[in-house]
Design an enzyme around this catalytic site. Structure first.
Site, PDB file in Angstrom:
ATOM      1  N   ARG A 146     -79.968  19.462 -76.483  1.00 46.90           N
ATOM      2  CA  ARG A 146     -80.781  20.448 -75.647  1.00 46.90           C
ATOM      3  C   ARG A 146     -80.831  20.159 -74.168  1.00 46.90           C
ATOM      4  O   ARG A 146     -80.879  19.055 -73.814  1.00 46.90           O
ATOM      5  CB  ARG A 146     -82.382  20.400 -76.395  1.00 46.90           C
ATOM      6  CG  ARG A 146     -82.470  21.069 -77.403  1.00 46.90           C
ATOM      7  CD  ARG A 146     -83.990  21.099 -78.052  1.00 46.90           C
ATOM      8  NE  ARG A 146     -83.785  21.562 -79.224  1.00 46.90           N
ATOM      9  CZ  ARG A 146     -83.445  21.095 -80.625  1.00 46.90           C
ATOM     10  NH1 ARG A 146     -83.094  20.053 -80.784  1.00 46.90           N
ATOM     11  NH2 ARG A 146     -83.543  21.916 -81.685  1.00 46.90           N
ATOM     12  N   HIS A 165     -76.753  23.189 -77.930  1.00 46.06           N
ATOM     13  CA  HIS A 165     -75.398  22.855 -78.169  1.00 46.06           C
ATOM     14  C   HIS A 165     -74.542  24.141 -77.427  1.00 46.06           C
ATOM     15  O   HIS A 165     -73.748  24.849 -78.134  1.00 46.06           O
ATOM     16  CB  HIS A 165     -75.433  23.248 -79.730  1.00 46.06           C
ATOM     17  CG  HIS A 165     -76.049  22.246 -80.514  1.00 46.06           C
ATOM     18  ND1 HIS A 165     -76.056  20.749 -80.070  1.00 46.06           N
ATOM     19  CD2 HIS A 165     -76.410  22.203 -81.809  1.00 46.06           C
ATOM     20  CE1 HIS A 165     -76.757  19.968 -80.985  1.00 46.06           C
ATOM     21  NE2 HIS A 165     -76.987  20.961 -81.979  1.00 46.06           N
ATOM     22  N   HIS A 224     -70.626  18.101 -85.559  1.00 46.85           N
ATOM     23  CA  HIS A 224     -72.094  18.598 -86.083  1.00 46.85           C
ATOM     24  C   HIS A 224     -71.889  18.856 -87.562  1.00 46.85           C
ATOM     25  O   HIS A 224     -72.368  19.395 -88.397  1.00 46.85           O
ATOM     26  CB  HIS A 224     -72.457  19.791 -85.517  1.00 46.85           C
ATOM     27  CG  HIS A 224     -73.900  19.935 -85.728  1.00 46.85           C
ATOM     28  ND1 HIS A 224     -74.729  19.940 -86.746  1.00 46.85           N
ATOM     29  CD2 HIS A 224     -74.654  19.682 -84.538  1.00 46.85           C
ATOM     30  CE1 HIS A 224     -75.984  20.040 -86.610  1.00 46.85           C
ATOM     31  NE2 HIS A 224     -76.064  19.711 -85.148  1.00 46.85           N
ATOM     32  N   SER A 225     -70.885  17.725 -88.477  1.00 49.15           N
ATOM     33  CA  SER A 225     -71.060  17.565 -89.906  1.00 49.15           C
ATOM     34  C   SER A 225     -72.294  17.278 -90.489  1.00 49.15           C
ATOM     35  O   SER A 225     -72.895  16.219 -90.125  1.00 49.15           O
ATOM     36  CB  SER A 225     -69.747  16.747 -90.347  1.00 49.15           C
ATOM     37  OG  SER A 225     -68.520  17.240 -90.013  1.00 49.15           O
ATOM     38  N   TYR A 226     -72.498  17.916 -91.687  1.00 47.41           N
ATOM     39  CA  TYR A 226     -73.873  17.571 -92.314  1.00 47.41           C
ATOM     40  C   TYR A 226     -73.214  17.003 -93.469  1.00 47.41           C
ATOM     41  O   TYR A 226     -72.378  17.475 -94.580  1.00 47.41           O
ATOM     42  CB  TYR A 226     -74.482  18.784 -92.978  1.00 47.41           C
ATOM     43  CG  TYR A 226     -75.215  19.709 -91.933  1.00 47.41           C
ATOM     44  CD1 TYR A 226     -74.694  20.265 -90.631  1.00 47.41           C
ATOM     45  CD2 TYR A 226     -76.707  19.863 -92.182  1.00 47.41           C
ATOM     46  CE1 TYR A 226     -75.277  20.961 -89.812  1.00 47.41           C
ATOM     47  CE2 TYR A 226     -77.399  20.446 -90.964  1.00 47.41           C
ATOM     48  CZ  TYR A 226     -76.878  21.014 -90.170  1.00 47.41           C
ATOM     49  OH  TYR A 226     -77.773  21.959 -89.223  1.00 47.41           O
ATOM     50  N   ASP A 267     -85.503  14.199 -86.328  1.00 48.15           N
ATOM     51  CA  ASP A 267     -84.375  15.371 -85.505  1.00 48.15           C
ATOM     52  C   ASP A 267     -84.585  14.358 -83.917  1.00 48.15           C
ATOM     53  O   ASP A 267     -84.834  15.116 -83.098  1.00 48.15           O
ATOM     54  CB  ASP A 267     -84.837  16.584 -85.118  1.00 48.15           C
ATOM     55  CG  ASP A 267     -83.763  17.254 -84.718  1.00 48.15           C
ATOM     56  OD1 ASP A 267     -82.815  17.161 -84.321  1.00 48.15           O
ATOM     57  OD2 ASP A 267     -84.113  18.586 -84.848  1.00 48.15           O
ATOM     58  N   GLN A 289     -77.840  11.313 -82.589  1.00 46.94           N
ATOM     59  CA  GLN A 289     -79.023  12.154 -83.078  1.00 46.94           C
ATOM     60  C   GLN A 289     -79.007  11.958 -84.703  1.00 46.94           C
ATOM     61  O   GLN A 289     -77.860  12.426 -85.142  1.00 46.94           O
ATOM     62  CB  GLN A 289     -78.843  13.575 -82.765  1.00 46.94           C
ATOM     63  CG  GLN A 289     -79.748  14.429 -83.228  1.00 46.94           C
ATOM     64  CD  GLN A 289     -81.012  14.738 -82.013  1.00 46.94           C
ATOM     65  OE1 GLN A 289     -80.912  13.888 -80.842  1.00 46.94           O
ATOM     66  NE2 GLN A 289     -81.991  15.405 -82.295  1.00 46.94           N
ATOM     67  N   GLU A 347     -75.149  12.590 -85.020  1.00 44.23           N
ATOM     68  CA  GLU A 347     -74.176  13.201 -84.057  1.00 44.23           C
ATOM     69  C   GLU A 347     -74.420  12.121 -82.603  1.00 44.23           C
ATOM     70  O   GLU A 347     -75.231  11.835 -82.087  1.00 44.23           O
ATOM     71  CB  GLU A 347     -74.944  14.658 -83.372  1.00 44.23           C
ATOM     72  CG  GLU A 347     -75.045  15.593 -84.441  1.00 44.23           C
ATOM     73  CD  GLU A 347     -76.209  16.543 -84.050  1.00 44.23           C
ATOM     74  OE1 GLU A 347     -76.295  17.066 -83.036  1.00 44.23           O
ATOM     75  OE2 GLU A 347     -77.041  16.389 -84.781  1.00 44.23           O
TER      76      GLU A 347
HETATM   77  C1  BGC Z   1     -80.648  19.419 -83.543  1.00 48.32           C
HETATM   78  C2  BGC Z   1     -81.563  20.161 -84.337  1.00 48.32           C
HETATM   79  C3  BGC Z   1     -80.933  21.473 -84.699  1.00 48.32           C
HETATM   80  C4  BGC Z   1     -79.643  21.433 -85.466  1.00 48.32           C
HETATM   81  C5  BGC Z   1     -79.165  22.566 -85.817  1.00 48.32           C
HETATM   82  C6  BGC Z   1     -79.341  19.446 -84.505  1.00 48.32           C
HETATM   83  O1  BGC Z   1     -78.231  18.856 -83.566  1.00 48.32           O
HETATM   84  O2  BGC Z   1     -81.007  18.385 -83.266  1.00 48.32           O
HETATM   85  O3  BGC Z   1     -82.828  20.515 -83.757  1.00 48.32           O
HETATM   86  O4  BGC Z   1     -81.632  22.382 -85.667  1.00 48.32           O
HETATM   87  O5  BGC Z   1     -78.836  20.906 -84.642  1.00 48.32           O
HETATM   88  O6  BGC Z   1     -79.180  23.552 -84.765  1.00 48.32           O
END
Ligand code: BGC
Length: 364
Positions: free
Chosen positions: A90, A115, A189-191, A261, A301, A329
């Site tokens: 952010r 992002h 941004h892999s989950y 987060d 993160q 991240e």
């Molecule tokens: C952020 C979250 C966000 C997510 C998906 C993450 O990197 O920290 O707050 O909801 O990305 O957008």
């Protein structure tokens, strides 16, 4: 350049403007398999063995381009598997000042910029070149972000390389150069769900984060500027702890983010800027899968998938419910362009942005 044997290319779909999008399948000597599309540099699939040698896909995502283009996906915008830029995380109020000039960016996350804006690097088509070298095989992705794109100054040339090695490592190398000073903070941004995507939540996963400090956030998830000790808080992951153990504690920081987060300050005490340091380790007692994250970045993160709510159905046909995946991240701290005391994210012309993160997969 010929496509090496270890990389297979197929069609993934077509963008509304008619451009063809590809999918690249990369396999290493142990059968670990990864699929990447040149749309957003998204890792759509990653199959690794569990303790019994069974392969499961451990990242959240979709089986075709349409999944990533759907209205439902764009509205909730979880950034599954994507490359994030020009600025990951952010920027407060969607604005920053640089060299006496104010830059206004998209406010695409409440009052803030998130992002990279409305059309970040996660939604552009990259040029892809498959390769095979001594360390493994993979994909080199390049993208040129125009001067002024999404409000950022300078033409930015970006190169991201994914390498899958025979040691079951996924190495990500980031490089960028600019024509004007600009903030840059690139990440992936892999989950992950080490039990397999769609298999439920990640609350039993054990997490270790190599950080004695984190950056607390305000109501809109912007760092307050404080660098706070994790000691005695639910943010102390210096010893492996189940994610679910403290996530619902009555703690202001957890309440604000609806879970984890937060940016953790990686302990780089004895490391130089360009050495890899272990940032985090995740293990799933059920499958025995382990993932380690090492990076040259100063922060990470840890996002526990709090905003997932079951409205998206993944490639395996299962809904992605609350906390069904976690992201780690690697990054510079959020909102650095507005926080003079944080390590700088400003890239100047003539300098090269360079960053490396390695995810290593094993079992126990
Ligand atoms: C952020 C979250 C966000 C997510 C998906 C993450 O990197 O920290 O707050 O909801 O990305 O957008």
């Amino acid at each position: 350049m010929n496509t090496p044997d270890s990389v297979e290319r197929s069609a993934f779909g077509t963008l509304p403007d008619g451009r063809r999008v590809d999918l690249y399948r990369i396999v290493n000597g142990n059968g670990v398999e990864m699929e990447v599309t040149n749309y957003g540099g998204i890792i759509t699939s990653l199959k690794t063995p569990d303790a019994q040698g069974r392969l499961d896909d451990i990242v959240l995502g979709f089986g075709s381009l349409d999944g990533y283009l759907s209205d439902a996906y764009r509205q909730s915008n979880p950034y599954f598997g994507a490359l994030i830029g020009r600025y990951g995380n952010r920027i407060a109020g969607g604005t920053f000042e640089l060299n006496g000039k104010t830059y206004d960016l998209a406010k695409n996350d409440g009052p803030n910029h998130l992002h990279g804006g409305d059309k970040g690097f996660n939604r552009v088509l990259w040029n892809a070149t498959p390769f095979e070298n001594d360390s493994g095989s993979g994909l080199m992705l390049t993208y040129t972000s125009a001067d002024g794109e999404e409000g950022y100054p300078g033409k930015l040339d970006v190169e991201v390389t994914y390498t899958l090695t025979d040691n079951n490592e996924l190495a990500i190398d980031y490089k960028a150069t600019t024509t004007r000073a600009t903030p840059v903070n690139l990440t992936q941004h892999s989950y992950f769900n080490l039990g397999g995507e769609g298999s439920g939540d990640i609350l039993d996963h054990q997490v270790m984060i190599n950080a004695d400090e984190f950056t607390p956030i305000n109501e809109t998830l912007i760092p307050t500027g404080e660098i706070k000790s994790v000691k005695g808080t639910p943010f102390d992951f210096t010893k492996a702890t189940a994610i679910g153990e403290r996530i619902n504690d009555d703690n202001q920081q957890l309440v604000r983010a609806r879970g984890y987060d937060h940016n953790f300050v990686i302990d780089r005490a004895s490391a130089t800027d360009d050495t890899l340091v272990l940032a985090a380790r995740v293990s799933d007692p059920e499958s025995g899968r382990v993932m380690e994250v090492a990076t040259t970045e100063p922060g990470i993160q840890f996002y526990s998938g709090n905003f997932l709510d079951g409205t998206l159905t993944g490639k395996g046909g299962n809904a992605y419910g609350h906390r069904s995946g976690l992201a780690l991240e690697t990054q510079h701290y959020p909102d650095s362009p507005n926080q003079a005391d944080f390590p700088s994210t400003i890239l100047k012309p003539g300098d090269t942005y360079q960053s490396r993160t390695v995810y290593t997969f094993s079992t126990e």
